[in-house]
Write a protein that holds these residues in place. Structure first.
Motif, PDB file in Angstrom:
ATOM      1  N   ILE A  90       1.240  -4.904   5.450  1.00 34.41           N
ATOM      2  CA  ILE A  90       1.797  -4.285   6.667  1.00 34.41           C
ATOM      3  C   ILE A  90       3.064  -5.043   7.034  1.00 34.41           C
ATOM      4  N   VAL A  91       4.184  -4.319   7.036  1.00 36.85           N
ATOM      5  CA  VAL A  91       5.478  -4.931   7.334  1.00 36.85           C
ATOM      6  C   VAL A  91       5.948  -4.610   8.750  1.00 36.85           C
ATOM      7  N   LYS A  92       5.286  -3.639   9.384  1.00 40.26           N
ATOM      8  CA  LYS A  92       5.592  -3.320  10.779  1.00 40.26           C
ATOM      9  C   LYS A  92       4.340  -2.765  11.431  1.00 40.26           C
ATOM     10  N   ASP A  93       4.033  -3.267  12.610  1.00 37.44           N
ATOM     11  CA  ASP A  93       2.929  -2.746  13.406  1.00 37.44           C
ATOM     12  C   ASP A  93       3.367  -2.847  14.861  1.00 37.44           C
ATOM     13  N   GLY A  94       3.839  -1.747  15.379  1.00 31.88           N
ATOM     14  CA  GLY A  94       4.370  -1.740  16.742  1.00 31.88           C
ATOM     15  C   GLY A  94       4.715  -0.321  17.143  1.00 31.88           C
ATOM     16  N   HIS A  95       5.887  -0.176  17.754  1.00 29.43           N
ATOM     17  CA  HIS A  95       6.338   1.147  18.176  1.00 29.43           C
ATOM     18  C   HIS A  95       7.577   1.533  17.385  1.00 29.43           C
ATOM     19  N   ASP A  96       7.731   2.842  17.133  1.00 23.20           N
ATOM     20  CA  ASP A  96       8.929   3.298  16.434  1.00 23.20           C
ATOM     21  C   ASP A  96      10.119   3.266  17.388  1.00 23.20           C
ATOM     22  N   LYS A  97      11.285   3.650  16.888  1.00 21.01           N
ATOM     23  CA  LYS A  97      12.511   3.588  17.687  1.00 21.01           C
ATOM     24  C   LYS A  97      12.790   4.866  18.462  1.00 21.01           C
ATOM     25  N   SER A  98      11.866   5.823  18.407  1.00 22.06           N
ATOM     26  CA  SER A  98      12.077   7.078  19.121  1.00 22.06           C
ATOM     27  C   SER A  98      11.949   6.865  20.622  1.00 22.06           C
ATOM     28  N   GLN A  99      12.403   7.841  21.378  1.00 24.09           N
ATOM     29  CA  GLN A  99      12.294   7.786  22.829  1.00 24.09           C
ATOM     30  C   GLN A  99      10.821   7.725  23.251  1.00 24.09           C
ATOM     31  N   ALA A 100       9.946   8.342  22.474  1.00 26.42           N
ATOM     32  CA  ALA A 100       8.518   8.371  22.793  1.00 26.42           C
ATOM     33  C   ALA A 100       7.828   7.039  22.497  1.00 26.42           C
ATOM     34  N   LYS A 101       8.488   6.147  21.724  1.00 28.57           N
ATOM     35  CA  LYS A 101       7.906   4.843  21.361  1.00 28.57           C
ATOM     36  C   LYS A 101       6.506   5.011  20.758  1.00 28.57           C
ATOM     37  N   LEU A 102       6.416   5.823  19.711  1.00 28.33           N
ATOM     38  CA  LEU A 102       5.130   6.099  19.081  1.00 28.33           C
ATOM     39  C   LEU A 102       4.576   4.860  18.391  1.00 28.33           C
ATOM     40  N   PRO A 103       3.260   4.631  18.480  1.00 27.13           N
ATOM     41  CA  PRO A 103       2.657   3.555  17.694  1.00 27.13           C
ATOM     42  C   PRO A 103       2.908   3.832  16.213  1.00 27.13           C
ATOM     43  N   GLN A 104       3.348   2.793  15.491  1.00 27.56           N
ATOM     44  CA  GLN A 104       3.747   2.969  14.094  1.00 27.56           C
ATOM     45  C   GLN A 104       3.269   1.791  13.253  1.00 27.56           C
ATOM     46  N   ILE A 105       2.756   2.116  12.072  1.00 27.32           N
ATOM     47  CA  ILE A 105       2.428   1.117  11.060  1.00 27.32           C
ATOM     48  C   ILE A 105       3.251   1.469   9.825  1.00 27.32           C
ATOM     49  N   VAL A 106       3.928   0.482   9.266  1.00 26.59           N
ATOM     50  CA  VAL A 106       4.635   0.666   8.006  1.00 26.59           C
ATOM     51  C   VAL A 106       4.035  -0.345   7.036  1.00 26.59           C
ATOM     52  N   ALA A 107       3.625   0.143   5.865  1.00 25.84           N
ATOM     53  CA  ALA A 107       2.988  -0.730   4.879  1.00 25.84           C
ATOM     54  C   ALA A 107       3.587  -0.498   3.501  1.00 25.84           C
ATOM     55  N   GLU A 108       3.597  -1.565   2.700  1.00 22.11           N
ATOM     56  CA  GLU A 108       4.072  -1.486   1.323  1.00 22.11           C
ATOM     57  C   GLU A 108       2.877  -1.567   0.384  1.00 22.11           C
ATOM     58  N   SER A 109       2.915  -0.777  -0.676  1.00 20.03           N
ATOM     59  CA  SER A 109       1.814  -0.734  -1.639  1.00 20.03           C
ATOM     60  C   SER A 109       1.694  -2.062  -2.386  1.00 20.03           C
ATOM     61  N   PRO A 110       0.517  -2.302  -2.972  1.00 23.31           N
ATOM     62  CA  PRO A 110       0.309  -3.551  -3.707  1.00 23.31           C
ATOM     63  C   PRO A 110       1.343  -3.801  -4.806  1.00 23.31           C
ATOM     64  N   ASP A 111       1.792  -2.731  -5.490  1.00 26.25           N
ATOM     65  CA  ASP A 111       2.757  -2.915  -6.581  1.00 26.25           C
ATOM     66  C   ASP A 111       4.206  -2.898  -6.093  1.00 26.25           C
ATOM     67  N   GLY A 112       4.415  -2.649  -4.793  1.00 29.36           N
ATOM     68  CA  GLY A 112       5.760  -2.646  -4.230  1.00 29.36           C
ATOM     69  C   GLY A 112       6.575  -1.405  -4.540  1.00 29.36           C
ATOM     70  N   HIS A 113       5.980  -0.387  -5.170  1.00 33.20           N
ATOM     71  CA  HIS A 113       6.726   0.814  -5.540  1.00 33.20           C
ATOM     72  C   HIS A 113       6.601   1.952  -4.531  1.00 33.20           C
ATOM     73  N   MET A 114       5.820   1.744  -3.457  1.00 37.78           N
ATOM     74  CA  MET A 114       5.648   2.785  -2.438  1.00 37.78           C
ATOM     75  C   MET A 114       5.578   2.142  -1.069  1.00 37.78           C
ATOM     76  N   SER A 115       5.869   2.966  -0.067  1.00 33.29           N
ATOM     77  CA  SER A 115       5.637   2.553   1.306  1.00 33.29           C
ATOM     78  C   SER A 115       4.982   3.713   2.047  1.00 33.29           C
ATOM     79  N   ALA A 116       4.284   3.368   3.115  1.00 34.34           N
ATOM     80  CA  ALA A 116       3.631   4.374   3.952  1.00 34.34           C
ATOM     81  C   ALA A 116       4.075   4.159   5.388  1.00 34.34           C
ATOM     82  N   ASP A 117       4.464   5.245   6.026  1.00 37.98           N
ATOM     83  CA  ASP A 117       4.866   5.235   7.432  1.00 37.98           C
ATOM     84  C   ASP A 117       3.830   6.071   8.181  1.00 37.98           C
TER      85      ASP A 117
END
Length: 153
Positions: A90-117
């Motif tokens: 998990i490289v980010k766990d907080g709020h996104d930059k939108s006006q709504a400030k949505l809860p957001q998790i951004v994670a990188e896959s074990p092999d580093g070839h994918m990310s999930a938002d």
């Protein structure tokens, strides 16, 4: 181009399978019984390259909705705990930059070839819209290996 030699060449069908498998794994972690938007991974150009370079990534956007807000919040908590247990960072766990400030998790896959938002959209109870978790799994940039089918056309 010097970047072209650094961009990995991969079989697009293998990348697509991996991206869709990661999406499925994320859905399994959520353990929600809701409605899931249907889509598959599709190719999009990598913006840091010119179109002639034929460098792209696969994006698989989808969401799950029709679930009570409390269940969606618990699903986000499960993702926070279980993604790292499955090797995701998990490289980010907080709020996104939108006006709504949505809860957001951004994670990188074990092999580093994918990310999930992952973003949690909570709608007021009197809203006509449904609360949901929006998921986008994205591969890193690559060039399709010869003979690999490109989804860009």
């Amino acid at each position: 181009m010097s970047d072209e030699k650094k961009t990995p060449m991969r079989d697009e069908q293998v990348v697509k399978k991996n991206v869709e498998h990661a999406s499925s794994e994320i859905l399994d972690i959520m353990t929600l019984q809701g409605k899931v938007t249907q889509s598959g991974a599709s190719a999009t150009p990598c913006s840091s390259y010119s179109p002639e370079d034929e460098v792209h990534r696969l994006r698989h956007p989808w969401s799950i909705y029709g679930v009570p807000s409390e269940d969606l919040k618990k699903a986000m908590d499960r993702l926070r705990k279980q993604l790292p247990a499955k090797g995701w960072k998990i490289v980010k766990d907080g709020h996104d930059k939108s006006q709504a400030k949505l809860p957001q998790i951004v994670a990188e896959s074990p092999d580093g070839h994918m990310s999930a938002d992952l973003r949690l959209w909570l709608e007021p109870s009197d809203s006509r819209r449904s609360s949901m978790i929006e998921v986008t799994v994205v591969s890193d940039c690559f060039r399709s290996s010869p003979g690999s089918t490109s989804g860009t056309g």
